[in-house]
Design a protein around this motif. Structure first.
Motif, short mmCIF file in Angstrom:
data_model
loop_
_atom_site.label_atom_id
_atom_site.label_comp_id
_atom_site.label_asym_id
_atom_site.label_seq_id
_atom_site.Cartn_x
_atom_site.Cartn_y
_atom_site.Cartn_z
N GLN A 174 0.49 -1.36 -0.27
CA GLN A 174 0.15 0.00 -0.17
C GLN A 174 0.67 1.11 -0.46
OE1 GLN A 174 -3.16 0.97 2.59
NE2 GLN A 174 -4.73 -0.95 1.47
N LEU A 175 1.87 1.16 0.99
CA LEU A 175 2.35 2.31 1.10
C LEU A 175 3.45 2.63 0.07
CD1 LEU A 175 3.64 1.49 4.64
CD2 LEU A 175 2.26 3.94 4.03
N ASP A 199 -6.59 -1.35 5.19
CA ASP A 199 -6.18 0.22 5.50
C ASP A 199 -5.16 0.25 7.02
OD1 ASP A 199 -6.56 1.07 2.82
OD2 ASP A 199 -8.96 1.75 4.02
N LEU A 200 -6.33 -0.41 7.58
CA LEU A 200 -6.29 -0.27 9.66
C LEU A 200 -4.43 -1.39 9.30
CD1 LEU A 200 -9.80 -1.25 10.72
CD2 LEU A 200 -9.04 0.79 10.07
N ASN A 201 -4.64 -2.69 8.84
CA ASN A 201 -2.80 -3.29 8.88
C ASN A 201 -1.69 -1.82 8.51
OD1 ASN A 201 -1.08 -4.84 9.32
ND2 ASN A 201 -0.89 -4.33 7.18
N THR A 202 -2.28 -1.31 7.24
CA THR A 202 -1.18 0.26 6.77
C THR A 202 -0.92 0.76 8.11
OG1 THR A 202 -1.51 -0.80 5.05
CG2 THR A 202 -0.40 1.84 5.15
N ASN A 204 -1.94 0.94 11.58
CA ASN A 204 -1.02 0.27 12.21
C ASN A 204 1.02 0.44 12.38
OD1 ASN A 204 -1.12 -1.80 15.31
ND2 ASN A 204 -0.33 -2.79 13.74
N VAL A 205 0.81 -0.11 11.10
CA VAL A 205 2.47 0.04 11.43
C VAL A 205 2.95 1.92 10.83
CG1 VAL A 205 4.44 0.20 9.57
CG2 VAL A 205 2.22 -2.37 9.57
N ILE A 206 2.04 2.57 10.34
CA ILE A 206 2.82 3.40 10.53
C ILE A 206 2.25 4.00 11.54
CG2 ILE A 206 1.68 6.36 9.88
CD1 ILE A 206 0.63 4.70 7.01
N GLY A 207 1.30 3.89 12.53
CA GLY A 207 1.16 4.33 13.47
C GLY A 207 2.59 3.70 14.74
N MET A 208 2.68 2.50 14.40
CA MET A 208 3.95 2.25 14.97
C MET A 208 5.05 3.14 15.09
SD MET A 208 2.54 0.10 17.58
CE MET A 208 1.20 0.85 16.89
N ALA A 209 5.35 3.35 13.30
CA ALA A 209 6.41 3.58 13.34
C ALA A 209 6.55 5.44 13.80
CB ALA A 209 6.70 4.24 12.40
N ALA A 210 5.09 6.08 14.14
CA ALA A 210 5.12 6.91 14.37
C ALA A 210 5.84 7.02 15.55
CB ALA A 210 4.04 7.21 14.11
N PHE A 211 5.62 6.68 16.33
CA PHE A 211 5.82 6.28 18.06
C PHE A 211 7.14 5.70 18.38
CE2 PHE A 211 1.73 6.65 19.09
CZ PHE A 211 1.32 7.83 20.06
N TYR A 212 7.84 4.84 17.74
CA TYR A 212 8.89 3.78 17.38
C TYR A 212 9.73 4.46 17.14
CZ TYR A 212 6.04 -0.05 19.81
OH TYR A 212 5.16 -0.90 20.57
N SER A 213 9.99 4.89 16.25
CA SER A 213 11.13 5.87 15.08
C SER A 213 10.57 7.41 14.23
CB SER A 213 11.43 4.38 14.12
OG SER A 213 10.28 3.76 13.01
N PRO A 214 9.91 7.46 15.47
CA PRO A 214 9.99 9.53 14.13
C PRO A 214 11.19 9.69 14.19
CG PRO A 214 9.34 9.61 16.55
CD PRO A 214 9.95 8.18 17.01
N LYS A 215 11.43 10.76 13.45
CA LYS A 215 12.01 11.61 13.23
C LYS A 215 11.52 13.31 12.54
CE LYS A 215 16.20 11.47 9.17
NZ LYS A 215 16.61 10.97 8.70
#
Length: 320
Positions: A174-175, A199-202, A204-215
């Motif tokens: 998707q991304l 969409d919900l899976n994607t 979720n992945v974006i959300g985890m990245a936003a919390f775990y690996s923000p830049k």
């Protein structure tokens, strides 16, 4: 038990990167005589809000009725139950600070909890939650054992290799159609139907990245969108926030907690039983007292398990 919903204005969430509201609704269930009672804060799973716990449920119980029943059965005496809405545009919350989402850890620890302690004249703070909320309860308990006295982790995200890696391939497909995760998010929130599984899976992945690996205020993904290769430097940032790894750093803090509760379904669809077992073994290794149980069910629709954790949390905090 009484139920009220207040609006809590946060300073630390003001001007957050996603422009989510800094005025947060907080549901509070409380007994007539509340001074000095335990304050139990519930953190919801991803794609939900803690306020959902006060919704009518024809196949179960809302939180107010659950607590009232437990009191009638003699399993609880009556604590203050707090249900803060912490939903964000990345689909939920991991309850840690993020430069790409907002300072939600600070919101809880530096703003909401001091307010609750003053309002209800109690420092008996417990946190419980499911899935992402279980993760939040465990991680906040590790980091703030001087503030939080007891925690209950229901199937909280742990051992990230099994929880998240299986979700990456479909999200990549998707991304890769978009230039950035932020562009995908903008497109997602314009959709009429936001409930499609892919969409919900994607999200979720974006959300985890936003919390775990923000830049800074951007979201850094842990994989290459062209090949799918895991980017080890980014993935390491995720693993540093994995509770299974964090125990090594925070073992002494965990020993300070009055009560630790961990449970998980043996059929958990997100493989969290493996992380929970690993976590259980590590806690044993460090001699950290805790309650651990695996039960015969999956990840979802397990709020009946709160019957156990609520009564045990209250009992532990009342014994102070």
């Amino acid at each position: 038990m009484n139920l009220t919903i207040i609006e809590f204005e946060s300073n630390v969430l003001r001007d957050n990167p996603l422009k989510d509201p800094n005025r947060r609704r907080v549901g509070i269930i409380y007994p007539e005589e509340y001074e000095g009672r335990p304050i139990l804060i519930y953190l919801s799973g991803y794609l939900s809000s803690s306020l959902a716990q006060i919704n009518y449920n024809p196949l179960g119980e809302d939180m107010k009725r659950k607590v009232e029943r437990l009191i009638n059965e003699g399993k609880m005496k009556g604590s203050v139950i707090v249900l803060p809405d912490m939903f964000t545009k990345v689909g939920g919350n991991q309850y840690i600070n993020s430069s790409a989402v907002g300072m939600y850890e600070d919101f809880l620890i530096k703003e909401l909890i001091p307010f609750l302690k003053d309002k209800f004249k109690s420092d008996k703070i417990g946190i419980f939650g499911h899935s992402s909320g279980g993760y939040g309860a465990l991680v906040l308990g590790m980091k703030y054992s001087n503030v939080i006295k007891a925690i209950a982790d229901h199937a909280g995200d742990s051992y990230f290799e099994y929880v998240y890696l299986p979700t990456f391939p479909k999200a990549i497909e998707q991304l890769r159609r978009f230039k950035t995760p932020e562009e995908w998010l903008e497109n997602y929130w314009k959709k009429e139907n936001k409930q499609h599984r892919e969409d919900l899976n994607t999200l979720n992945v974006i959300g985890m990245a936003a919390f775990y690996s923000p830049k800074d205020e951007k979201i850094e993904l842990p994989f290459d969108l062209e090949t799918g290769e895991i980017l080890e430097e980014v993935w390491r940032k995720w693993l540093d926030k994995d509770p299974v790894r964090m125990v090594d750093k925070y073992a002494d803090n965990l020993k300070m907690l009055k009560f630790i509760f961990i449970d998980v379904g043996k059929k958990d669809e997100f493989n969290i039983q493996y992380g929970s077992r690993t976590l259980h073994k590590k806690l044993q290794k460090y001699g950290i007292n805790h309650y651990y149980e695996e039960f015969n069910d999956g990840h979802l629709h397990t709020t009946y398990r709160y019957d156990i954790s609520l009564s045990l949390l209250e009992k532990a905090l009342m014994s102070e």
